[in-house]
Design a protein around this motif. Sequence first.
Motif, PDB file in Angstrom:
ATOM      1  N   TYR A 187      -5.676  26.352  -5.614  1.00  0.00           N
ATOM      2  CA  TYR A 187      -6.153  25.599  -6.701  1.00  0.00           C
ATOM      3  C   TYR A 187      -5.517  24.196  -6.465  1.00  0.00           C
ATOM      4  O   TYR A 187      -4.290  23.977  -6.719  1.00  0.00           O
ATOM      5  CB  TYR A 187      -6.131  26.115  -8.088  1.00  0.00           C
TER       6      TYR A 187
ATOM      7  N   PHE B 151     -11.532  25.660 -15.535  1.00  0.00           N
ATOM      8  CA  PHE B 151     -11.253  25.688 -14.189  1.00  0.00           C
ATOM      9  C   PHE B 151      -9.848  26.551 -13.945  1.00  0.00           C
ATOM     10  O   PHE B 151      -9.812  27.499 -12.912  1.00  0.00           O
ATOM     11  CB  PHE B 151     -10.925  24.317 -13.620  1.00  0.00           C
TER      12      PHE B 151
ATOM     13  N   ILE C 102     -10.475  26.159  -5.709  1.00  0.00           N
ATOM     14  CA  ILE C 102     -10.906  24.991  -6.227  1.00  0.00           C
ATOM     15  C   ILE C 102     -10.088  23.559  -5.605  1.00  0.00           C
ATOM     16  O   ILE C 102      -9.121  24.001  -5.445  1.00  0.00           O
ATOM     17  CB  ILE C 102     -10.553  25.216  -7.693  1.00  0.00           C
TER      18      ILE C 102
END
Length: 254
Positions: free
Chosen positions: A43, A194, A204
């Motif tokens: 991420y 998220f 991500i």
Amino acid sequence: MSVVDKDAPPLLELIGICKRYLMGEVEVRALDDVHLRIARNEYVSFIGPSGSGKTTLMNIVGCLDRPSAGTYLLNGHNVEDMDDNQLAGIRNREIGFVFQNFNLLGRADALHNVMQPLVYRGVPLAERRRLAAAALERVGLGDRMDHRPNQLSGGQRQRVAIARALVGDPSILLADEPTGNLDTATAREIMAMFAALHAAGNTIILVTHDPEVAAHARRTVTIRDGRIIGDNLHAASGPRADAPAPDAGTSAAP
């Protein structure tokens, strides 16, 4: 919780990436010798001021633009060797896009907006409906499938955009200023989502100018004048208790 395998080959690797533009007789280097590796299940946030090169970097990572020099490897494939049709296929299969302005079809309901990427894959109608419905359930909009964008709040429209990005099970979820058009409370809910998606195993990449938004990621890549000037791991702030995000298969209030 998502676990990054540091011994596995990188999901994407940029090697000496440059992007140059000519403005009259002046050469502008939007990106200058960028080296970057991102593993599966990371991420990552790209952060920098306007004009820093972060949007150009996002466009190259998303196969929306080509570098002037350097090598981009995505899932082990050399992107620079691909023609336009192959790049379109990569964007459709490998990358799910979430944009600041949502980019939804105004005359289509949520279900048909989410189905759209699957049309280009030739997925049969019944399967498109099944996958799109599951994606909307995943983002807590199982009871809004027949609503058009003008019948949804800003946060709900962004959830539809996230469902559309997820429906094809992409390698990368690429979000460009995903909270830019949202109020503070709704932005917090989207960032919590998220975090939940990352915890479920999604990779991500978040592009933002806002340090508070960038801090939700586990790794922050800072860009200035076309170069990476910082690349830091840190503990994410994570979802707030007052803004829970749904897990896969769990419906939540919009």
